[in-house]
Design a protein around this motif. Structure first.
Motif, PDB file in Angstrom:
ATOM      1  N   LEU A 183       0.846  -1.194   0.000  1.00  0.00           N
ATOM      2  CA  LEU A 183       0.000   0.000   0.000  1.00  0.00           C
ATOM      3  C   LEU A 183       0.882   1.244   0.000  1.00  0.00           C
ATOM      4  O   LEU A 183       1.261   1.754   1.054  1.00  0.00           O
ATOM      5  N   SER A 206      -2.669   5.405  -0.971  1.00  0.00           N
ATOM      6  CA  SER A 206      -3.570   4.333  -1.433  1.00  0.00           C
ATOM      7  C   SER A 206      -4.928   4.454  -0.753  1.00  0.00           C
ATOM      8  O   SER A 206      -5.017   4.699   0.451  1.00  0.00           O
ATOM      9  N   ALA A 246      -7.074  -2.831   0.953  1.00  0.00           N
ATOM     10  CA  ALA A 246      -6.939  -2.064  -0.284  1.00  0.00           C
ATOM     11  C   ALA A 246      -8.281  -1.973  -1.005  1.00  0.00           C
ATOM     12  O   ALA A 246      -8.986  -2.974  -1.163  1.00  0.00           O
ATOM     13  N   ASP A 266      -8.830  -0.875  -4.202  1.00  0.00           N
ATOM     14  CA  ASP A 266      -8.598  -0.641  -5.625  1.00  0.00           C
ATOM     15  C   ASP A 266      -9.899  -0.796  -6.402  1.00  0.00           C
ATOM     16  O   ASP A 266     -10.668  -1.736  -6.183  1.00  0.00           O
TER      17      ASP A 266
END
Length: 332
Positions: free
Chosen positions: A74, A78, A129, A131
């Motif tokens: 990360l 992030s 995360a 994403d």
């Protein structure tokens, strides 16, 4: 210093200044908050109805943010979802991979100050995360994960007949993931407005009110799985009569006091009662994948966004109007 959304006492929400952390303890990391979902717990804290809380309390546990420094996997900046359940790591539940029901669990915004601020320190293992998600979407993962966890606890099977009682945000989350599992999903709520939102925004058509004679026609045999998200003892007790033989009753909501049911009838049906508390990383991952793939419509879930600076003037209205809201998200 940083401005933090604080419930000072019942019916008193203020923006207060607190030191902004610039260092984190060992094993913890700093995160800059990007969005905060407001949930029923926050409303209960404002109303003075939460049993395990000391005032004043910085609220906020449905959180997205950006990492302040580089972390393994990360890089700084992030986007992450913050798991707000701080577990001990040592109790029997934690050792068995169930930190969601840690014996000494502390929830951000409840047992310790939360994330309605610009920066917070959290355990590094509590960052996931995000994403492919937007900052708003990432702030809605936690409440959906509670519903996903309940569905995963239920051993649901395709074409099971499912009833979700309570069509608020948690109940909707359970209903959405039960539908993704292939179940025939029914929703029950006292509020016609909430049921109408479930129909128009999410396409649920099997809608009931508690006063309806549900057990008739095709539903005469009852439901294979019932998920309770009402937070109401009477509603939970009424649900036992709607269980089919060989069924499961998943209690997502929690109430103070005792729940009673007829033991002989319960045994005759060989039913199961399952408690469902918080969520696991696997549930968070499941929710994020469902959002990325377009299986969950977060635009339909997000009723409105509010700037933190405007929240003192809006908070009481949100509390009073929450029957018409699904999710309000605060932008710091």
């Amino acid at each position: 210093m940083q401005i933090s959304g604080t419930v000072v006492a019942p019916d008193q929400f203020e923006l207060r200044e607190y030191p902004r952390p610039d260092q984190a303890p060992d094993g913890w990391v700093l995160v800059d908050i990007t969005a905060i979902g407001i949930c029923g717990t926050d409303y209960h804290i404002f109303e003075g109805k939460h049993p395990f809380l000391e005032y004043p309390r910085v609220i906020g546990h449905e959180l997205s943010g950006r990492t302040v420094s580089d972390l393994p996997g990360l890089p700084a900046g992030s986007l992450v979802v913050i798991n707000p359940y701080v577990s001990c790591g040592n109790c029997r539940a934690c050792r068995k991979g169930k930190p969601n029901c840690c014996t000494g669990i502390e929830v951000l915004g409840v047992h310790r100050d939360g994330g309605m601020c610009s920066r917070i320190a959290v355990p590094v293992g509590n960052l996931y995360a995000a994403d492919g998600l937007t900052e708003l979407q990432a702030a809605m993962v936690e409440f959906l994960a509670i519903g996903a966890h309940a569905v995963n606890r239920s051993d649901i099977a395709k074409e099971d007949r499912v009833l979700v009682t309570g069509a608020g945000p948690i109940g909707l989350g359970a209903a959405l993931f039960a539908r993704l599992a292939g179940a025939e999903v029914h929703l029950m709520d006292l509020s016609p407005a909430r049921l109408e939102q479930a129909r128009t925004k999410f396409g649920f058509t099997n809608l009931h009110q508690p006063s309806d004679s549900v057990l008739s026609g095709d539903l005469a045999d009852g439901f294979d799985i019932i998920f309770d998200a009402t937070g109401n003892g009477q509603a939970i007790e009424a649900g036992f009569d709607l269980l089919a033989h060989g069924s499961s009753y998943v209690l997502i909501s929690v109430v103070k006091g005792d729940i009673t049911f007829t033991d002989a009838e319960f045994h005759k049906r060989e039913a199961r009662i399952i408690g469902s508390r918080n969520a696991l990383k696997s549930d968070f991952d499941m929710v994020m994948q469902a959002i990325r793939s377009g299986q969950i419509d977060t635009d339909a879930l997000c009723s409105e966004t509010v700037r933190l600076a405007d929240l003192p003037a809006r908070f009481k209205d949100l509390v009073e109007d929450r029957e018409a809201l699904i999710k309000a998200v605060v932008i710091p």
